[in-house]
Scaffold this motif. Structure first.
Motif, PDB file in Angstrom:
ATOM      1  N   GLU A 150      42.337  41.018  37.320  1.00 20.80           N
ATOM      2  CA  GLU A 150      41.666  40.299  38.408  1.00 20.80           C
ATOM      3  C   GLU A 150      42.463  39.104  38.912  1.00 20.80           C
ATOM      4  O   GLU A 150      41.980  38.339  39.748  1.00 20.80           O
ATOM      5  N   GLY A 171      38.356  36.730  46.263  1.00 22.62           N
ATOM      6  CA  GLY A 171      37.753  37.985  46.668  1.00 22.62           C
ATOM      7  C   GLY A 171      38.391  38.554  47.923  1.00 22.62           C
ATOM      8  O   GLY A 171      39.479  38.129  48.344  1.00 22.62           O
ATOM      9  N   MET A 177      35.778  33.431  44.905  1.00 23.35           N
ATOM     10  CA  MET A 177      34.617  33.956  44.192  1.00 23.35           C
ATOM     11  C   MET A 177      33.992  32.847  43.345  1.00 23.35           C
ATOM     12  O   MET A 177      34.673  31.894  42.957  1.00 23.35           O
TER      13      MET A 177
END
Length: 324
Positions: A150, A171, A177
Motif C-alpha cells: 500500500e 488513495g 486516506m
C-alpha cells in the motif's frame, strides 16, 4: 450503527487483504488469558476466534458449508467481476511472497484474533483488531509486506513506554486516506483506525502481563482499570459456553444504552423489550464445529442472575436444516 459496522468490516478486510493475508487461578480467570488480556471491561462487543487454522478445515467439510456453496447467491458471487479481481490480487501477492494465501492467513490469524468495539459517544465507537501470529518473524514479514503493497508512510510515536505506528496512504487521484494505527508486541499485532483505541490496547498490555503473577497489587491495579478478564459476566459466560468453541461473542448491553431508545414505543411488546434490555447484564454466544455441522450456544444473564436464559441449538439441527 450501520456506519460503524461498515467501518469495522472495511478495517478487517483491508488488513486481511493486504497481509493476506487467563491467568493464574488466584483470580478465577482462565490459565490462558490469550488476547483478551488486551481488552477493557467497558468493551461493548468482543469477538474472539481461537485455533482458526485447526478449525477451518473442519468447517469446510461440514454439511452446512457445503450447502451454502451450492446456493445461487454463492455461485453468482464466485462468477462475479469482484471475485475475479480478488482472485487476481491473490495470485499477484502469492507470487510476491512465495507462499499461498492459505498459509499466510494461517500464519497471521491462525493462532487467535480478537475484535473489540468500544462505544465512546452517542454516534462514535473505537474498534481494534488484535491478532496473534505464528511467530514474531512471521508477523514482522507480514506487516512489512502490507506496508509495501500500500506504499504507506509510517510515523512512530510512544505511549506509556511502547512504540506504535501512525500509517498514512494516498488513495485514488492522490486523495489522502484516513490514518491507521498499529502496535506490535512480539507476535501480537493490534490495528485500528482510531489512535485512542491503540493507546487503550497499550494500556492493557502492562495490566495483562501483570495478571500472570500472584501479586495482590497487580490484581488491584487490574480491577481499577476495568480489565475485561475480570468482568463477572465474562467469567460466568466462559464457564457456561462450550469448551470446544472456537468463536466467542460477548455483548455488553450497558455499553450501548446511549444508542438504544425504547421511549417512543409504548406498545406492550415495546415495553417488554425495553424492560428485558435494561435487566440484561450480558449476552454471549459461541460457535463450534464438527463434521456434522455447526453448534451455536447462547447465554444471557439478567439482574446478576446467571442461567436465567440459556439457548442451545444442536449441531445436527443446523446441518440438516432444509432452509439452508
Amino acid at each position: 450503527m450501520h456506519e460503524t459496522v461498515n467501518r469495522i468490516g472495511r478495517m478487517i478486510i483491508a488488513l486481511a487483504g493486504c497481509i493476506l493475508l487467563h491467568t493464574a487461578p488466584v483470580i478465577a480467570v482462565e490459565a490462558d488469558a490469550g488476547l483478551l488480556r488486551l481488552v477493557g471491561e467497558d468493551a461493548g462487543l468482543v469477538v474472539e476466534v481461537t485455533g482458526l487454522s485447526k478449525e477451518l478445515p473442519k468447517l469446510e467439510k461440514c454439511e452446512v458449508v457445503k450447502r451454502l456453496q451450492q446456493t445461487i447467491l454463492f455461485r453468482q458471487w464466485k462468477a462475479s467481476d469482484d471475485f475475479g479481481k480478488l482472485d487476481a490480487s491473490r495470485t499477484v501477492i502469492e507470487k510476491l511472497v512465495g507462499i499461498s494465501l492459505r498459509q499466510m492467513v494461517d500464519d497471521v490469524f491462525g493462532q487467535s484474533f480478537v475484535l473489540a468495539v468500544y462505544p465512546t459517544g452517542k454516534d462514535e465507537t473505537q474498534a481494534v483488531l488484535i491478532t496473534q501470529a505464528r511467530s514474531p518473524d512471521t508477523l514482522k514479514s507480514a506487516v512489512a509486506l502490507w506496508n509495501r503493497i500500500e506504499r504507506s508512510k509510517l510515523k512512530r510515536a510512544t505511549f506509556e513506554g511502547y512504540e506504535y505506528v501512525r500509517r498514512t496512504r494516498t488513495g485514488p487521484a492522490g486523495k489522502p486516506m484516513p490514518p491507521q494505527f498499529y502496535v506490535v508486541f512480539d507476535d501480537v499485532f493490534a490495528f485500528s483506525d482510531n489512535e485512542a483505541a491503540i493507546q487503550r490496547t497499550i494500556t492493557f498490555r502492562g495490566i495483562g502481563d501483570s495478571l500472570s503473577t500472584d501479586g495482590g497489587t497487580d490484581l488491584e491495579a487490574a480491577k481499577s482499570r476495568r480489565h475485561f478478564l475480570l468482568s463477572p459476566a465474562h467469567q460466568t459466560a466462559r464457564e457456561e459456553l462450550s469448551s470446544q468453541r472456537f468463536v466467542s461473542l460477548h455483548l455488553n448491553p450497558r455499553a450501548w444504552d446511549d444508542r438504544v431508545d425504547f421511549g417512543a414505543d409504548k406498545s406492550k411488546i415495546g415495553v417488554f423489550i425495553a424492560d428485558a434490555w435494561q435487566r440484561c447484564d450480558s449476552i454471549a454466544f459461541s460457535l463450534s464445529v464438527d463434521e456434522r455441522g455447526i453448534l451455536v450456544e447462547g447465554v444471557a444473564h439478567y439482574d446478576g442472575r446467571p442461567n436465567e436464559s440459556v439457548a442451545r441449538i444442536p449441531a445436527a439441527n443446523i446441518a440438516d436444516s432444509e432452509s439452508l
